[in-house]
Scaffold this motif. Sequence first.
Motif, PDB file in Angstrom:
ATOM      1  N   GLU A  46      44.120  38.952  27.594  1.00  0.00           N
ATOM      2  CA  GLU A  46      43.251  40.077  27.937  1.00  0.00           C
ATOM      3  C   GLU A  46      43.693  41.343  27.206  1.00  0.00           C
ATOM      4  O   GLU A  46      42.860  42.106  26.706  1.00  0.00           O
ATOM      5  CB  GLU A  46      43.264  40.293  29.457  1.00  0.00           C
ATOM      6  CG  GLU A  46      42.481  39.241  30.219  1.00  0.00           C
ATOM      7  CD  GLU A  46      42.793  39.224  31.701  1.00  0.00           C
ATOM      8  OE1 GLU A  46      42.075  38.556  32.457  1.00  0.00           O
ATOM      9  OE2 GLU A  46      43.782  39.877  32.115  1.00  0.00           O
ATOM     10  N   THR A  47      44.997  41.552  27.129  1.00  0.00           N
ATOM     11  CA  THR A  47      45.510  42.725  26.419  1.00  0.00           C
ATOM     12  C   THR A  47      45.190  42.640  24.932  1.00  0.00           C
ATOM     13  O   THR A  47      44.747  43.621  24.320  1.00  0.00           O
ATOM     14  CB  THR A  47      47.031  42.846  26.622  1.00  0.00           C
ATOM     15  OG1 THR A  47      47.310  42.995  28.017  1.00  0.00           O
ATOM     16  CG2 THR A  47      47.584  44.047  25.871  1.00  0.00           C
ATOM     17  N   SER A  56      26.822  39.859  40.073  1.00  0.00           N
ATOM     18  CA  SER A  56      27.198  40.165  38.693  1.00  0.00           C
ATOM     19  C   SER A  56      28.491  39.445  38.352  1.00  0.00           C
ATOM     20  O   SER A  56      29.423  39.421  39.161  1.00  0.00           O
ATOM     21  CB  SER A  56      27.386  41.675  38.500  1.00  0.00           C
ATOM     22  OG  SER A  56      28.357  42.168  39.392  1.00  0.00           O
ATOM     23  N   PRO A  57      28.581  38.843  37.166  1.00  0.00           N
ATOM     24  CA  PRO A  57      29.812  38.160  36.779  1.00  0.00           C
ATOM     25  C   PRO A  57      30.927  39.155  36.507  1.00  0.00           C
ATOM     26  O   PRO A  57      30.688  40.335  36.257  1.00  0.00           O
ATOM     27  CB  PRO A  57      29.404  37.419  35.500  1.00  0.00           C
ATOM     28  CG  PRO A  57      28.272  38.216  34.948  1.00  0.00           C
ATOM     29  CD  PRO A  57      27.538  38.768  36.140  1.00  0.00           C
ATOM     30  N   ARG A  58      32.139  38.664  36.577  1.00  0.00           N
ATOM     31  CA  ARG A  58      33.299  39.504  36.299  1.00  0.00           C
ATOM     32  C   ARG A  58      33.267  39.945  34.844  1.00  0.00           C
ATOM     33  O   ARG A  58      32.904  39.187  33.956  1.00  0.00           O
ATOM     34  CB  ARG A  58      34.586  38.713  36.576  1.00  0.00           C
ATOM     35  CG  ARG A  58      35.866  39.520  36.370  1.00  0.00           C
ATOM     36  CD  ARG A  58      37.070  38.609  36.467  1.00  0.00           C
ATOM     37  NE  ARG A  58      38.309  39.353  36.277  1.00  0.00           N
ATOM     38  CZ  ARG A  58      39.149  39.643  37.239  1.00  0.00           C
ATOM     39  NH1 ARG A  58      38.887  39.265  38.474  1.00  0.00           N
ATOM     40  NH2 ARG A  58      40.264  40.308  36.985  1.00  0.00           N
ATOM     41  N   ARG A  59      33.657  41.205  34.591  1.00  0.00           N
ATOM     42  CA  ARG A  59      33.688  41.736  33.234  1.00  0.00           C
ATOM     43  C   ARG A  59      35.103  42.169  32.896  1.00  0.00           C
ATOM     44  O   ARG A  59      35.840  42.662  33.750  1.00  0.00           O
ATOM     45  CB  ARG A  59      32.730  42.922  33.099  1.00  0.00           C
ATOM     46  CG  ARG A  59      31.267  42.551  33.289  1.00  0.00           C
ATOM     47  CD  ARG A  59      30.379  43.761  33.317  1.00  0.00           C
ATOM     48  NE  ARG A  59      30.397  44.485  32.055  1.00  0.00           N
ATOM     49  CZ  ARG A  59      29.660  45.572  31.822  1.00  0.00           C
ATOM     50  NH1 ARG A  59      28.860  46.047  32.754  1.00  0.00           N
ATOM     51  NH2 ARG A  59      29.713  46.179  30.661  1.00  0.00           N
ATOM     52  N   LEU A  60      35.465  41.964  31.649  1.00  0.00           N
ATOM     53  CA  LEU A  60      36.769  42.412  31.175  1.00  0.00           C
ATOM     54  C   LEU A  60      36.719  43.913  30.939  1.00  0.00           C
ATOM     55  O   LEU A  60      35.895  44.401  30.172  1.00  0.00           O
ATOM     56  CB  LEU A  60      37.136  41.692  29.878  1.00  0.00           C
ATOM     57  CG  LEU A  60      38.445  42.123  29.209  1.00  0.00           C
ATOM     58  CD1 LEU A  60      39.630  41.778  30.104  1.00  0.00           C
ATOM     59  CD2 LEU A  60      38.601  41.465  27.852  1.00  0.00           C
ATOM     60  N   ALA A  80      37.010  32.979  36.579  1.00  0.00           N
ATOM     61  CA  ALA A  80      36.206  34.174  36.311  1.00  0.00           C
ATOM     62  C   ALA A  80      36.811  34.984  35.169  1.00  0.00           C
ATOM     63  O   ALA A  80      36.091  35.529  34.326  1.00  0.00           O
ATOM     64  CB  ALA A  80      36.100  35.021  37.575  1.00  0.00           C
ATOM     65  N   ARG A  81      38.130  35.070  35.120  1.00  0.00           N
ATOM     66  CA  ARG A  81      38.791  35.803  34.032  1.00  0.00           C
ATOM     67  C   ARG A  81      38.575  35.102  32.695  1.00  0.00           C
ATOM     68  O   ARG A  81      38.358  35.755  31.668  1.00  0.00           O
ATOM     69  CB  ARG A  81      40.284  35.948  34.334  1.00  0.00           C
ATOM     70  CG  ARG A  81      40.574  36.899  35.485  1.00  0.00           C
ATOM     71  CD  ARG A  81      42.018  36.803  35.940  1.00  0.00           C
ATOM     72  NE  ARG A  81      42.945  37.229  34.897  1.00  0.00           N
ATOM     73  CZ  ARG A  81      44.274  37.128  35.016  1.00  0.00           C
ATOM     74  NH1 ARG A  81      44.801  36.598  36.114  1.00  0.00           N
ATOM     75  NH2 ARG A  81      45.062  37.548  34.040  1.00  0.00           N
ATOM     76  N   ILE A  82      38.627  33.779  32.708  1.00  0.00           N
ATOM     77  CA  ILE A  82      38.381  33.023  31.478  1.00  0.00           C
ATOM     78  C   ILE A  82      36.947  33.232  31.007  1.00  0.00           C
ATOM     79  O   ILE A  82      36.688  33.438  29.812  1.00  0.00           O
ATOM     80  CB  ILE A  82      38.678  31.528  31.713  1.00  0.00           C
ATOM     81  CG1 ILE A  82      40.191  31.314  31.836  1.00  0.00           C
ATOM     82  CG2 ILE A  82      38.108  30.672  30.588  1.00  0.00           C
ATOM     83  CD1 ILE A  82      40.588  29.904  32.220  1.00  0.00           C
ATOM     84  N   ARG A 107      33.047  35.719  27.170  1.00  0.00           N
ATOM     85  CA  ARG A 107      31.867  36.546  26.892  1.00  0.00           C
ATOM     86  C   ARG A 107      32.183  37.623  25.863  1.00  0.00           C
ATOM     87  O   ARG A 107      31.373  37.909  24.975  1.00  0.00           O
ATOM     88  CB  ARG A 107      31.349  37.174  28.187  1.00  0.00           C
ATOM     89  CG  ARG A 107      30.517  36.234  29.045  1.00  0.00           C
ATOM     90  CD  ARG A 107      29.791  36.989  30.143  1.00  0.00           C
ATOM     91  NE  ARG A 107      30.724  37.573  31.092  1.00  0.00           N
ATOM     92  CZ  ARG A 107      31.181  36.935  32.170  1.00  0.00           C
ATOM     93  NH1 ARG A 107      30.799  35.696  32.421  1.00  0.00           N
ATOM     94  NH2 ARG A 107      32.022  37.531  32.999  1.00  0.00           N
ATOM     95  N   VAL A 108      33.351  38.227  25.973  1.00  0.00           N
ATOM     96  CA  VAL A 108      33.722  39.265  25.014  1.00  0.00           C
ATOM     97  C   VAL A 108      33.953  38.660  23.630  1.00  0.00           C
ATOM     98  O   VAL A 108      33.490  39.191  22.616  1.00  0.00           O
ATOM     99  CB  VAL A 108      34.983  40.011  25.491  1.00  0.00           C
ATOM    100  CG1 VAL A 108      35.449  41.005  24.436  1.00  0.00           C
ATOM    101  CG2 VAL A 108      34.702  40.742  26.798  1.00  0.00           C
ATOM    102  N   ILE A 109      34.654  37.537  23.581  1.00  0.00           N
ATOM    103  CA  ILE A 109      34.950  36.903  22.294  1.00  0.00           C
ATOM    104  C   ILE A 109      33.671  36.408  21.622  1.00  0.00           C
ATOM    105  O   ILE A 109      33.551  36.429  20.394  1.00  0.00           O
ATOM    106  CB  ILE A 109      35.948  35.746  22.497  1.00  0.00           C
ATOM    107  CG1 ILE A 109      37.305  36.302  22.951  1.00  0.00           C
ATOM    108  CG2 ILE A 109      36.114  34.924  21.229  1.00  0.00           C
ATOM    109  CD1 ILE A 109      38.310  35.235  23.351  1.00  0.00           C
TER     110      ILE A 109
END
Length: 206
Positions: A51-52, A98-102, A135-137, A142-144
């Motif tokens: 995540e970082t 709403s799905p989890r967002r980074l 959820a974190r994965i 989604r970002v990638i």
Amino acid sequence: MNAQTDILKRGLEHAALAVLDASALANLHLGPKRIGRGLAQRVSGRLRILETIVRRLILLMALGLQLAPTQPRPAPANPAPEPDLPEGVELAIFPRLSPRRLKLLPARQAFEGPGGFPDISGTSYGPVSPRKLMARIAALRRVIAAPEAHALRLARTLKRLQKNGEPKPMVGAATPAFRLSPELGALATLLPAQISAGLETWESSG
């Protein structure tokens, strides 16, 4: 493609592979109901590193974008008329899921607070649910999968913060990611200096 763009592209590719490895570590792709607590902590630690790294990759992309002048928002359209329903019948309104967002810009850490050691009297043991890890994965994927869109959104946020006279984002030390892969380890070492260089003109260009 310039050198920095190539680094960002390869970094996201390696991060995507590392996310798959983290998921496979606990067989999360099989949708288990419970996993061991120690295993969950290992996966969580890997995800924290990823995540970082992904957050810093998107930040570096955002710093390289040139934003066009903001156009005024159009007037809101008239709401659609409600359908004619039989007397006594109402439309059911369900809560929006709403799905989890980074978070691309982590919340500022508060250094004040009560001291002492944390209370572990309520600590639980045994297997845990992997739903939060899943959820974190999903948020990372989604970002990638759409880095340009997330970088553009972050660039607009940075521009607004800069315009309001907010201090520039703080970049911490390099994330120790060599245990994930040599490529991610080298990238994690490089990113803080690259981001700091991109933020050098923060005060003068606000």
